[in-house]
Write an enzyme that holds these catalytic residues in place. Structure first.
Site, PDB file in Angstrom:
ATOM      1  N   SER A 230       0.850  -1.201   0.000  1.00 44.08           N
ATOM      2  CA  SER A 230       0.000   0.000   0.000  1.00 44.08           C
ATOM      3  C   SER A 230       0.878   1.240   0.000  1.00 44.08           C
ATOM      4  CB  SER A 230      -0.853   0.034   1.264  1.00 44.08           C
ATOM      5  OG  SER A 230      -0.041   0.288   2.389  1.00 44.08           O
ATOM      6  N   ASP A 231       0.360   2.350  -0.551  1.00 46.65           N
ATOM      7  CA  ASP A 231       1.022   3.614  -0.267  1.00 46.65           C
ATOM      8  C   ASP A 231       0.879   3.823   1.241  1.00 46.65           C
ATOM      9  OD1 ASP A 231       2.357   5.992  -0.283  1.00 46.65           O
ATOM     10  OD2 ASP A 231       1.212   6.873  -1.920  1.00 46.65           O
ATOM     11  N   TRP A 232       1.717   4.709   1.772  1.00 43.96           N
ATOM     12  CA  TRP A 232       1.817   4.817   3.237  1.00 43.96           C
ATOM     13  C   TRP A 232       0.523   5.356   3.842  1.00 43.96           C
ATOM     14  CZ3 TRP A 232       5.244   2.129   1.353  1.00 43.96           C
ATOM     15  CH2 TRP A 232       6.330   1.650   2.064  1.00 43.96           C
TER      16      TRP A 232
END
Ligand code: BGC
Length: 756
Positions: A230-232
């Site tokens: 995932s993106d952060w």
């Protein structure tokens, strides 16, 4: 150390499995010490490492270990040179190995939908082919040394405004032809170790919980074998994300994520075999990373700085030149512009690197040219020049120019104008910078002193107020820590400018095809311009631009001739290819490099198509007078479009035009290619129109035979056909105008289907 994934899966507890699908902290995956599963470290980013071995943050606030800051993606893309991207990739990998980083979080291949996107400096281009080829080279370079990459942000993350929530509404053909192909190219040719999903929604579903994106497209269509990370902070709902195809959540939503997964398995909402599948992928990633780990290795700081300098020089795009460049070595140079002394060489946010050193333009100019008079000309803070300081700055700038043979003025975007996290609202340069330029130009004008203008910016700026004052205009982008020395290499002619625009420079923001639909509001952005972003839109609307896609000058001249295009393979076998051969001759007095660009048009398509699209390119370096035949191979995709009805790429039979030149609006050489292909049409049904039935050989035969028994009816009349031909057959059956009633129509449709 190789992990035995099957054995580990059998021994891990449910809780441990759940924990493995979330990180353990900002930059580390979760270890399971009792089974010898180590944590691996990941770090940003695309143009240099931002390793934070201790406490981390993902917005570039905290410090990080010193690392070489290479040119940003906008700059690197302007090289149009995959081997440069590959070399930068290898250097990134060496630095990653030295810091024990297993996965570099980049590159970003989102399309530059609008020049306003605050993060455009981190992206390559408005063209998916160019972005895909360059990113593939970078990923190949990084991974060739045993370090992983994270191709990001998948998908349709084309703005910063409300980026965590915004729903990008974009039709499937546009996704397939514009927003996905750069990802597809990298996945299918280089298998990045990880793909990072975006924050935003795509057509109503978060990218992190979007089964169509993460499973159908990424895994089933493209065969992605790595880990989806995932993106952060992009996971909003843990279990649906896992079900959709997300393997690793970063960083962990502590105290919530593993518990949610464990509960879902216990409640029966999540089949444990699905969790096992995600865990197995994470374990394979950890295994390959630990096998390749390079702790204790070092890298050559000077060699990497030299590479950053060469890449920065190659990124520079010469936009106009009335002969004042390259600089005369004996000329007295006056340098104006605070940005020459206080350089802006990278963008802000998660990609921000702590550079090993920085070459400012001023230092580089003094090193290369000896004595150089300097005046800041404008403040970098938002201070009006009308006050005393402003007036004094302008006077000082005029004074240094007075005694010079040439003025070099550096202007550009201050850091407050573009960054991760927000978008620009206009394309203008700061007013006080333009005032400084005008003051210099006025002073220089009285003695006919040339004024060379250098632009420093991550994404395009409006240049109509700059051009009248510039004897030469140079786009230097955010060129990394060696931007200053790289620029001087070009200004002095040590390096021929071979950068070409990877994004159109519009005359005004309002001309941009996305203007009416950017950045949306109320958490929705509609990609109303469809496939027509960048030059696709400018060309279709036949709109003037400041500088077209692909544009850039050299100090020498190149001539293209002898275009020959041959095809091999067949559409049915999925291996149609065209070989485009063209002779390139350096007709000037200096050695230099140019980019041969090859565009394809499909004028006979049955669907809407662009005027032309880039499908191949090659960079060539030639000594004066030298000549070389360049070959560019176009694959079947170069001729294809995505059919939503057929759910696949199609190539239609007919005439295609292959156009070759040195930029998108300079395509003097063209050749026609005739392609044989099966007829492309959706299946005929009762609801297909009379025109559609008659256009199909079997359909025409069946309809004609069916109506021949009775009276053909008014509908087949030559005069009426253009009007009623667009009506569905079922409607015509209602009217009886065709003498083909509902029963007969059913029979015709059944017969057509049976024979396919
Ligand atoms: C950015 C990513 C980056 C991540 C980790 C996010 O805010 O969108 O590009 O890799 O942070 O720093």
């Amino acid at each position: 150390m190789t992990l035995d994934v099957d054995d580990l899966l059998a021994r891990l507890t449910l809780e441990e499995k759940a924990a493995l699908t979330s990180g353990s902290s900002f930059w580390y995956t979760a270890p399971v010490e009792r089974l010898g599963i180590p944590a691996i470290m990941v770090s940003d980013g695309p143009h240099g490492l931002r390793a934070q071995p201790g406490v981390g943050d993902h917005v570039g606030i905290g410090g990080s270990l010193p690392a070489t800051c290479f040119p940003t993606a906008s700059a690197l893309a302007s090289t149009w040179n995959p081997s440069t991207l590959r070399r930068v990739g290898e250097a990134l990998a060496r630095e990653a190995r030295a810091s024990n980083v297993s996965v570099v979080l980049g590159p970003g291949v989102n399309m530059k939908r609008s020049p306003l996107c605050g993060r455009n400096f981190e992206y390559f281009s408005e063209d998916p082919h160019l972005a895909g080829v360059l990113a593939t080279a970078m990923v190949t370079g990084i991974q060739s040394l045993g370090v992983g990459t994270s191709l990001k942000h998948f998908a349709a993350n084309n703005q910063e405004t409300d980026r965590l929530r915004v729903d990008a509404r974009v039709d499937e053909r546009t996704l397939r032809e514009i927003y996905l192909p750069a990802f597809e190219k990298v996945v299918t040719s280089a298998q990045p170790w990880t793909v990072m999903c975006a924050y935003n929604k795509v057509n109503g579903l978060s990218a992190s919980a979007n089964p169509w994106l993460l499973t159908t497209v990424l895994r089933e269509d493209w065969g992605f074998e790595g880990v989806v990370v995932s993106d952060w902070g992009a996971v909003y709902d843990r279990v649906p994300a896992l079900l959709a195809g997300l393997d690793l959540e970063m960083p962990p939503a502590l105290g919530r994520s593993p518990e949610a997964v464990v509960t879902a398995v216990r409640d029966g909402g999540l089949d444990e075999s699905v969790l096992d599948d995600r865990v197995a992928r994470v374990l394979r990633l950890v295994s390959r990373a630990t096998e390749a780990a390079g702790a204790g290795e070092t890298f050559d700081l000077d060699a990497h700085h030299a590479l950053a300098r060469a890449a920065a020089a190659e990124s520079v795009v010469l936009l106009t030149n009335n002969g004042s460049l390259p600089l005369d070595p004996s000329a007295r140079v006056a340098l104006v512009g605070e940005l020459a002394r206080t350089p802006r060489f990278q963008g802000a946010g998660s990609s921000q690197v702590n550079p090993t050193r920085v070459d400012s333009v001023l230092d580089a100019a003094r090193e290369v040219l000896g004595e150089v008079a300097f005046a800041p000309g404008y403040p970098l803070e938002d201070r009006p020049t009308a006050d005393a300081d402003g007036a004094a700055l302008l006077d000082e700038a005029r004074a240094v120019v007075r005694d010079a043979d040439v003025a070099v003025v550096v202007v550009g975007l201050p850091a407050s104008h573009e960054s991760e996290g927000f978008d620009r609202t206009h394309l203008d340069l700061p007013r006080e910078q333009l005032e400084a330029l005008r003051a210099v130009a006025e002073e220089a004008g009285s003695t006919a002193t040339p004024v060379v203008v250098v632009l420093v910016n991550g994404s395009v700026v409006r240049v109509d107020e700059v051009l009248p004052h510039a004897s030469a205009l140079v786009e230097a982008w955010l060129g990394g820590q060696a931007a200053g020395s790289g620029l001087l290499d070009v200004l002095t002619g040590r390096v021929d400018p071979s950068g070409r625009l990877a994004e159109t420079m519009p005359l005004r923001l309002e001309d941009d095809p996305s203007f009416l639909n950017f950045p949306g509001d109320s958490q929705v952005v509609t990609y109303g311009e469809g496939r027509y972003i960048g030059y696709r839109g400018y060309d279709k609307a036949d709109r003037q631009v400041a500088f077209p896609f692909g544009f850039g000058l050299s100090y020498t001249d190149f001539e293209l001739s002898d275009l020959v295009v041959g095809t091999t393979g067949a559409v049915e076998d999925d291996d149609l290819a065209a070989t485009v051969a063209v002779r390139v001759t350096n007709t000037g007095q200096r050695a230099g490099a140019t980019v041969v660009q090859c565009y394809v048009a499909d004028p006979e398509a049955s669907v809407d198509r662009e005027v032309r699209t880039l499908q191949g390119f090659a960079k060539v370096t030639l000594e004066p007078g030298a000549s070389e035949v360049v070959e560019i191979v176009l694959d079947q995709r170069a001729f294809s479009w995505w059919s939503v009805q057929l759910d696949r790429w199609v190539v239609e039979a007919g005439r295609f035009v292959v156009a070759v030149g040195q930029h998108s609006r300079d395509l003097a050489l063209t050749a026609e290619v005739h392609v044989d292909a099966p007829r492309v049409a959706p299946p005929l049904t009762r609801d297909s129109t009379l025109h559609e039935w008659l256009a199909d050989p079997l359909g025409r035969e069946l309809v004609t035979a069916a109506v021949a028994g009775g009276e053909p009816g008014a509908a087949m009349d030559d005069e009426l056909l253009p009007v009623v031909g667009t009506m569905p057959m079922s409607t015509l059956a209602n009217f009886g105008g065709l003498s083909l009633g509902h029963d007969a129509l059913d029979a015709v449709a059944a017969e057509w289907t049976a024979r396919h």
